[in-house]
Design a protein around this motif. Structure first.
Motif, PDB file in Angstrom:
ATOM      1  N   ASP A 195       0.825  -1.203   0.000  1.00 43.67           N
ATOM      2  CA  ASP A 195       0.000   0.000   0.000  1.00 43.67           C
ATOM      3  C   ASP A 195       0.861   1.256   0.000  1.00 43.67           C
ATOM      4  O   ASP A 195       0.598   2.187  -0.760  1.00 43.67           O
ATOM      5  CB  ASP A 195      -0.936  -0.003   1.209  1.00 43.67           C
ATOM      6  CG  ASP A 195      -1.886   1.176   1.191  1.00 43.67           C
ATOM      7  OD1 ASP A 195      -2.677   1.287   0.228  1.00 43.67           O
ATOM      8  OD2 ASP A 195      -1.818   1.994   2.121  1.00 43.67           O
ATOM      9  N   LYS A 196       1.890   1.273   0.815  1.00 44.15           N
ATOM     10  CA  LYS A 196       2.785   2.427   0.882  1.00 44.15           C
ATOM     11  C   LYS A 196       3.475   2.646  -0.471  1.00 44.15           C
ATOM     12  O   LYS A 196       3.561   3.769  -0.967  1.00 44.15           O
ATOM     13  CB  LYS A 196       3.824   2.201   1.980  1.00 44.15           C
ATOM     14  CG  LYS A 196       4.609   3.420   2.315  1.00 44.15           C
ATOM     15  CD  LYS A 196       5.490   3.311   3.553  1.00 44.15           C
ATOM     16  CE  LYS A 196       5.901   1.960   3.995  1.00 44.15           C
ATOM     17  NZ  LYS A 196       6.894   1.968   5.063  1.00 44.15           N
ATOM     18  N   TRP A 249      -8.877   3.833  -8.182  1.00 44.89           N
ATOM     19  CA  TRP A 249      -8.277   2.518  -8.038  1.00 44.89           C
ATOM     20  C   TRP A 249      -9.101   1.663  -7.090  1.00 44.89           C
ATOM     21  O   TRP A 249      -9.845   2.164  -6.260  1.00 44.89           O
ATOM     22  CB  TRP A 249      -6.833   2.591  -7.572  1.00 44.89           C
ATOM     23  CG  TRP A 249      -6.624   3.077  -6.172  1.00 44.89           C
ATOM     24  CD1 TRP A 249      -6.553   2.316  -5.039  1.00 44.89           C
ATOM     25  CD2 TRP A 249      -6.466   4.420  -5.749  1.00 44.89           C
ATOM     26  NE1 TRP A 249      -6.375   3.118  -3.950  1.00 44.89           N
ATOM     27  CE2 TRP A 249      -6.308   4.419  -4.362  1.00 44.89           C
ATOM     28  CE3 TRP A 249      -6.450   5.648  -6.418  1.00 44.89           C
ATOM     29  CZ2 TRP A 249      -6.133   5.571  -3.622  1.00 44.89           C
ATOM     30  CZ3 TRP A 249      -6.277   6.795  -5.679  1.00 44.89           C
ATOM     31  CH2 TRP A 249      -6.101   6.754  -4.308  1.00 44.89           C
ATOM     32  N   ARG A 297      -8.506  -2.079  -4.786  1.00 47.97           N
ATOM     33  CA  ARG A 297      -7.503  -3.049  -4.332  1.00 47.97           C
ATOM     34  C   ARG A 297      -8.150  -4.404  -4.086  1.00 47.97           C
ATOM     35  O   ARG A 297      -9.235  -4.490  -3.538  1.00 47.97           O
ATOM     36  CB  ARG A 297      -6.853  -2.558  -3.039  1.00 47.97           C
ATOM     37  CG  ARG A 297      -5.755  -3.484  -2.554  1.00 47.97           C
ATOM     38  CD  ARG A 297      -5.098  -2.963  -1.317  1.00 47.97           C
ATOM     39  NE  ARG A 297      -5.823  -3.444  -0.154  1.00 47.97           N
ATOM     40  CZ  ARG A 297      -5.540  -3.082   1.073  1.00 47.97           C
ATOM     41  NH1 ARG A 297      -4.568  -2.221   1.325  1.00 47.97           N
ATOM     42  NH2 ARG A 297      -6.237  -3.546   2.076  1.00 47.97           N
ATOM     43  N   PHE A 327       2.423   1.577  -3.454  1.00 46.24           N
ATOM     44  CA  PHE A 327       1.442   1.952  -4.464  1.00 46.24           C
ATOM     45  C   PHE A 327       1.076   3.432  -4.363  1.00 46.24           C
ATOM     46  O   PHE A 327       0.967   4.134  -5.372  1.00 46.24           O
ATOM     47  CB  PHE A 327       0.182   1.087  -4.345  1.00 46.24           C
ATOM     48  CG  PHE A 327      -0.876   1.450  -5.347  1.00 46.24           C
ATOM     49  CD1 PHE A 327      -0.704   1.149  -6.697  1.00 46.24           C
ATOM     50  CD2 PHE A 327      -2.025   2.109  -4.961  1.00 46.24           C
ATOM     51  CE1 PHE A 327      -1.668   1.501  -7.634  1.00 46.24           C
ATOM     52  CE2 PHE A 327      -2.995   2.455  -5.878  1.00 46.24           C
ATOM     53  CZ  PHE A 327      -2.818   2.147  -7.220  1.00 46.24           C
ATOM     54  N   ARG A 328       0.899   3.936  -3.158  1.00 39.57           N
ATOM     55  CA  ARG A 328       0.549   5.350  -2.984  1.00 39.57           C
ATOM     56  C   ARG A 328       1.672   6.276  -3.451  1.00 39.57           C
ATOM     57  O   ARG A 328       1.417   7.335  -4.040  1.00 39.57           O
ATOM     58  CB  ARG A 328       0.154   5.627  -1.545  1.00 39.57           C
ATOM     59  CG  ARG A 328      -1.188   5.002  -1.214  1.00 39.57           C
ATOM     60  CD  ARG A 328      -1.577   5.178   0.231  1.00 39.57           C
ATOM     61  NE  ARG A 328      -2.737   4.393   0.547  1.00 39.57           N
ATOM     62  CZ  ARG A 328      -3.995   4.806   0.381  1.00 39.57           C
ATOM     63  NH1 ARG A 328      -4.230   5.997  -0.113  1.00 39.57           N
ATOM     64  NH2 ARG A 328      -5.002   4.036   0.705  1.00 39.57           N
ATOM     65  N   TYR A 336      -3.955  -4.021  -7.671  1.00 38.89           N
ATOM     66  CA  TYR A 336      -4.681  -2.767  -7.796  1.00 38.89           C
ATOM     67  C   TYR A 336      -5.112  -2.615  -9.247  1.00 38.89           C
ATOM     68  O   TYR A 336      -4.297  -2.781 -10.156  1.00 38.89           O
ATOM     69  CB  TYR A 336      -3.783  -1.572  -7.445  1.00 38.89           C
ATOM     70  CG  TYR A 336      -3.398  -1.477  -6.001  1.00 38.89           C
ATOM     71  CD1 TYR A 336      -4.166  -0.743  -5.105  1.00 38.89           C
ATOM     72  CD2 TYR A 336      -2.248  -2.100  -5.535  1.00 38.89           C
ATOM     73  CE1 TYR A 336      -3.807  -0.631  -3.774  1.00 38.89           C
ATOM     74  CE2 TYR A 336      -1.882  -2.002  -4.203  1.00 38.89           C
ATOM     75  CZ  TYR A 336      -2.666  -1.273  -3.332  1.00 38.89           C
ATOM     76  OH  TYR A 336      -2.298  -1.166  -2.018  1.00 38.89           O
ATOM     77  N   LEU A 389       1.392   6.216  -7.213  1.00 38.80           N
ATOM     78  CA  LEU A 389       0.303   7.096  -7.640  1.00 38.80           C
ATOM     79  C   LEU A 389       0.749   8.551  -7.712  1.00 38.80           C
ATOM     80  O   LEU A 389       0.469   9.246  -8.679  1.00 38.80           O
ATOM     81  CB  LEU A 389      -0.865   7.027  -6.654  1.00 38.80           C
ATOM     82  CG  LEU A 389      -1.769   5.839  -6.663  1.00 38.80           C
ATOM     83  CD1 LEU A 389      -2.840   6.016  -5.596  1.00 38.80           C
ATOM     84  CD2 LEU A 389      -2.403   5.634  -8.004  1.00 38.80           C
ATOM     85  N   SER A 390       1.410   8.991  -6.670  1.00 39.36           N
ATOM     86  CA  SER A 390       1.815  10.399  -6.627  1.00 39.36           C
ATOM     87  C   SER A 390       2.815  10.734  -7.728  1.00 39.36           C
ATOM     88  O   SER A 390       2.908  11.877  -8.156  1.00 39.36           O
ATOM     89  CB  SER A 390       2.381  10.761  -5.258  1.00 39.36           C
ATOM     90  OG  SER A 390       3.600  10.108  -5.033  1.00 39.36           O
ATOM     91  N   SER A 416      -8.309  10.170 -11.072  1.00 40.11           N
ATOM     92  CA  SER A 416      -7.690   8.874 -10.785  1.00 40.11           C
ATOM     93  C   SER A 416      -8.657   8.041  -9.960  1.00 40.11           C
ATOM     94  O   SER A 416      -9.411   8.574  -9.155  1.00 40.11           O
ATOM     95  CB  SER A 416      -6.391   9.035  -9.995  1.00 40.11           C
ATOM     96  OG  SER A 416      -5.421   9.691 -10.735  1.00 40.11           O
ATOM     97  N   THR A 447      -6.180   6.435 -14.587  1.00 46.94           N
ATOM     98  CA  THR A 447      -5.988   7.873 -14.408  1.00 46.94           C
ATOM     99  C   THR A 447      -6.209   8.539 -15.763  1.00 46.94           C
ATOM    100  O   THR A 447      -5.781   8.023 -16.794  1.00 46.94           O
ATOM    101  CB  THR A 447      -4.597   8.193 -13.816  1.00 46.94           C
ATOM    102  OG1 THR A 447      -4.487   9.597 -13.591  1.00 46.94           O
ATOM    103  CG2 THR A 447      -3.457   7.726 -14.691  1.00 46.94           C
TER     104      THR A 447
END
Length: 109
Positions: free
Chosen positions: A61-62, A79, A81, A64-65, A90, A68-69, A77, A94
């Motif tokens: 998760d960390k 998503w 999971r 993937f975020r 995921y 994303l950024s 955007s 976007t």
């Protein structure tokens, strides 16, 4: 949420972009938690497979975020999971204001 994503995908034009591909590859391979990265394109959809040095749902998760950024367009955007045992998937899309969008499955293991 799945229906919302499918509806959104039906309203945009999916594209791929060599610059985005290079940007994704560079970003993911330069992350300290990444062991291996493989990016494939299949029918205007990216399949991004990321092997983490230490897999956990929280670490995925960390990562993937942060991903994303780095690559998401500012217009929109979305998503979803899926936790699949020793894998987190995921579905990510976007888009830009002109209704072109990039769609990908991002897998962390």
């Amino acid at each position: 949420m799945f229906r919302v994503m499918n509806e959104y995908l039906s309203k945009v034009h999916l594209v791929t972009d060599p610059k985005l591909y290079d940007s994704m590859q560079r970003f993911l391979t330069n992350r300290k938690e990444t062991l291996k990265v493989c990016i494939n394109v299949n029918y205007n959809k990216y399949i991004v497979d990321v092997k983490l040095k230490k897999y956990s749902v929280e670490e995925a998760d960390k990562s993937f975020r942060a991903f994303l950024s780095a690559i998401a367009f500012p217009y929109s955007s979305m998503w979803v999971r899926y936790n699949e045992g020793s894998l987190v998937r995921y579905r990510f899309v976007t888009g830009k204001e002109d209704k072109t969008a990039v769609y990908m499955d991002v897998l962390y293991s």
